[in-house]
Each structure stands twice: as structure tokens, then as C-alpha cells.
Design an enzyme around this catalytic site. Structure first.
Site, mmCIF file in Angstrom:
data_model
loop_
_atom_site.group_PDB
_atom_site.id
_atom_site.type_symbol
_atom_site.label_atom_id
_atom_site.label_comp_id
_atom_site.label_asym_id
_atom_site.label_seq_id
_atom_site.Cartn_x
_atom_site.Cartn_y
_atom_site.Cartn_z
ATOM 1 N N ASN A 14 0.829 -1.210 0.000
ATOM 2 C CA ASN A 14 0.000 0.000 0.000
ATOM 3 C C ASN A 14 0.863 1.259 0.000
ATOM 4 O O ASN A 14 0.508 2.258 -0.629
ATOM 5 C CB ASN A 14 -0.970 -0.023 1.177
ATOM 6 C CG ASN A 14 -2.227 -0.820 0.854
ATOM 7 O OD1 ASN A 14 -2.893 -0.546 -0.141
ATOM 8 N ND2 ASN A 14 -2.539 -1.817 1.664
ATOM 9 N N HIS A 109 -8.353 -2.308 6.030
ATOM 10 C CA HIS A 109 -8.699 -3.634 6.544
ATOM 11 C C HIS A 109 -9.341 -4.442 5.418
ATOM 12 O O HIS A 109 -10.202 -3.919 4.698
ATOM 13 C CB HIS A 109 -9.673 -3.491 7.721
ATOM 14 C CG HIS A 109 -10.018 -4.803 8.353
ATOM 15 N ND1 HIS A 109 -9.195 -5.420 9.264
ATOM 16 C CD2 HIS A 109 -11.076 -5.627 8.197
ATOM 17 C CE1 HIS A 109 -9.734 -6.565 9.645
ATOM 18 N NE2 HIS A 109 -10.889 -6.714 9.005
#
Lengths: 200, 200
Positions: A14, A109
């Protein structure tokens, strides 16, 4: 231009997606620090290559959680980020850490929260038999994957899926979702109304 | 050709969608009974117009839940459905009813379960601040909106949404989702593995 501090423990896919979006001019942000609690994190090597201020704060080198966190907080104070971006950071944050950056710590998440908080979200989704799952970018509060939600993206769960194939499908969406969330925050025009993050 | 018994309490928009899909040749099914617990249900008037076997079993006319349910079960035995399709049926089913039609009772719920079970799912979703919600077609078991999931469809939750606008967006997807679920069941090639409904 928002200032981002990245906290990671692994390869930081990420983090790489956020870097790429900034480089491509798609995200008006600056990465002002990359901090890892693991010396061997691939994300640290990558951030050094890219010329970012990269710091290893090895939690094993500190007497306790508070001492480790104090050092991370000291680095953050120096870097002065607008947002602390958790990108695969495998340490729990204390209440005082969260309070210091209230509604300024973001996490991603791999489920459509509030379904499947906690570890092994993709395996939980498979076991529960859902047909749609996804990922959630949210602010971090004292609850477990419970803070106000910024962005969610859905993906199908296929009959042939196992944890691995579902995780891969969700991860593809995570990168875009995290960049989208930071884009929205970079506009600075949002309010938090109860649990709702509303953009204007 | 699967045999469907529809249980409803209101106008039965999902019933209408199922009827339309059958009429259009999109669903290989036959509606063998429509049962309402309310005499004024719009779905009953509609089913009479359409020539279906329509029954009112007014729960207020029975001494207790068991007596009311016994009459519904008697009608179902006569109709001999493959599936009992809840389409806005506002009565809880007893454990013995569920056992009599184990994994043959379907329901639709206006959220992406396991998020937001129970009443006011759309309002729960708004209050929680999710950015994605949707609907779930599932088998009914003894839990609250907890049985194995057959189909889910996602919809976005927009910043301007209230319960009403989100409910309307989800309802649009409910009709197609319920028809899709019954299409899949009509193939009769599925297994239930733990909580997972898998089609082959």
C-alpha cells in the site's frame, strides 16, 4: 498538499501504491516519513531507494510498548504529518497514541467492516460464506477495526475461492481504495458526524 | 421447474419481481401458493388478480403463534413447495417450522450480512457510516438473519443518503438478487458446506 507518515512492518504494497499515485500526480501529498518496527521490512529498503526519510524503530530493542511508542511519536513530531498512514503495521497503538492523532490515523482492513474485524478477515469471510467482501479504509480509534469509515470497495467472493485467492482479489482493490481515501482527505473538506465521514 | 410458496405481509414487491421473472421466462419456477398473515396485504390482492392460490392466515384470528403456524404449515403441505420464499413476511418462524423446511426457506435482508442484522438495517448502515451496503438472500435458520448466504449484491452509500434513499437503492437490487438466487436454486446443483452455499 497533505503530509503523510507511513507506518509499516512488511513489504508495504500500500505504501508503494501511495508513492506511485503521488509520482503520477494523482495524489496531492508528500510522504514525510516511513517508519517500520521491523529492520527487515521490504518497505524500508524500498523507501530508502526512493529517497524518503526512512526509520527503523525495532520494537525488540525497547524495554516495553510505551518506550517503543514514545520513539515512534518522537519521530512523528519531527516529521509533522497531517495523517499517520498504517500500511501493514503489525503493532497495536495505545490509547494515548490514538489520542495524539485523533481522526488523523488511517488504516486499511481487508473486509467490508463492520463484518470480519480482527485477524484473518479473508478467512473469516470464506468461512461465513459471504458472496461479497472487500476492503475498508478507516480512521483508527480505540476499538478493533472500528473507527469512522472513509472508503469501502466491494469484490465478489467466488465459489472456488479460498483465503489466498480472495486475499489477492481484495488486495488489488486495497491499493486504489487507499489512494482514493487519501485523495478525499487531501481536499480537507470533510466532517465527521457521529461515525459518518462526510465529504463536501 | 421448482415450486415456490410465497409468504408475505405487505405489498410484496419481491413477490411481484419473482412473478415477472417467471412470466418473462427468466425463472424456471411455479408459484404454488401465496400466503399472507395480513388480510389487507397488497400482495394478496395482486396474487388473486394473477390467479394464484392466495391464502390469508390472519395471525390475529389464532389463539397463539403455534396455532397460527400450524395453519400455515397445513397450507404448505397441501401446496408442496420446494422452497418457502419469505417476501416481506413480518412474522418470526418457530424452530419447528424452520426444521420442517430446513435449508428450503429463503429470505432477503436489506444489508450485506453479517453486517446489520435485525430491524432497520438501512438505518443501522447509515448510522455506522458504511460506504457500501446491499442486500442478502439467505436460507433461514434459527439465528437472526444468520442462515447460509445464497446471493449478495452491493450498492454504494452516498454522503447525502438517509434511510429512505438508501432503502430505495437497495430495494432496486433486491428484486434482481432474489430472482438470481431462485434461478441458482432452480438448477438444484448446489451443496451447503458449513455456512457456504456452493453451486456447481
Amino acid at each position: 498538499m497533505i503530509r503523510l507518515a507511513i507506518l509499516l512492518s512488511g513489504r508495504g504494497s500500500n505504501f508503494a501504491a501511495i508513492h506511485d499515485a503521488i509520482s503520477a500526480g494523482k495524489l496531492e501529498a508528500e510522504i514525510v516519513a516511513v517508519i517500520s518496527n521491523r529492520p527487515d521490512a521490504g518497505g524500508i529498503a524500498r523507501s530508502l531507494e526512493l529517497g524518503y526519510a526512512a526509520h527503523v524503530v525495532d520494537h525488540k530493542a525497547f524495554a516495553n510498548r510505551a518506550a517503543h511508542e514514545a520513539e515512534v511519536l518522537r519521530l512523528l513530531r519531527d516529521a509533522n504529518p497531517d495523517f499517520v498512514v498504517l500500511a501493514g503495521y503489525m503493532r497495536l497503538l495505545s490509547a494515548s497514541f490514538i489520542e495524539a492523532y485523533r481522526n488523523r490515523i488511517t488504516n486499511i482492513h481487508p473486509s467490508l467492516l463492520p463484518s470480519f474485524p480482527g485477524v484473518d478477515a479473508q478467512a473469516q469471510a470464506i468461512a461465513h460464506g459471504v458472496k461479497v467482501s472487500g476492503c475498508t479504509v478507516h480512521f483508527v480509534d480505540e476499538g478493533l477495526d472500528a473507527g469512522p469509515i472513509i472508503v469501502q470497495r466491494a469484490v465478489p467472493v467466488l465459489d472456488g475461492d479460498d483465503e489466498s485467492s480472495l486475499s489477492a482479489r481484495i488486495l488489488e482493490q486495497e491499493h486504489g481504495a487507499y489512494v482514493e481515501a487519501l485523495q478525499k482527505l487531501s481536499g480537507r473538506r470533510y466532517t465527521i458526524d457521529g461515525r459518518r465521514v462526510l465529504f463536501s
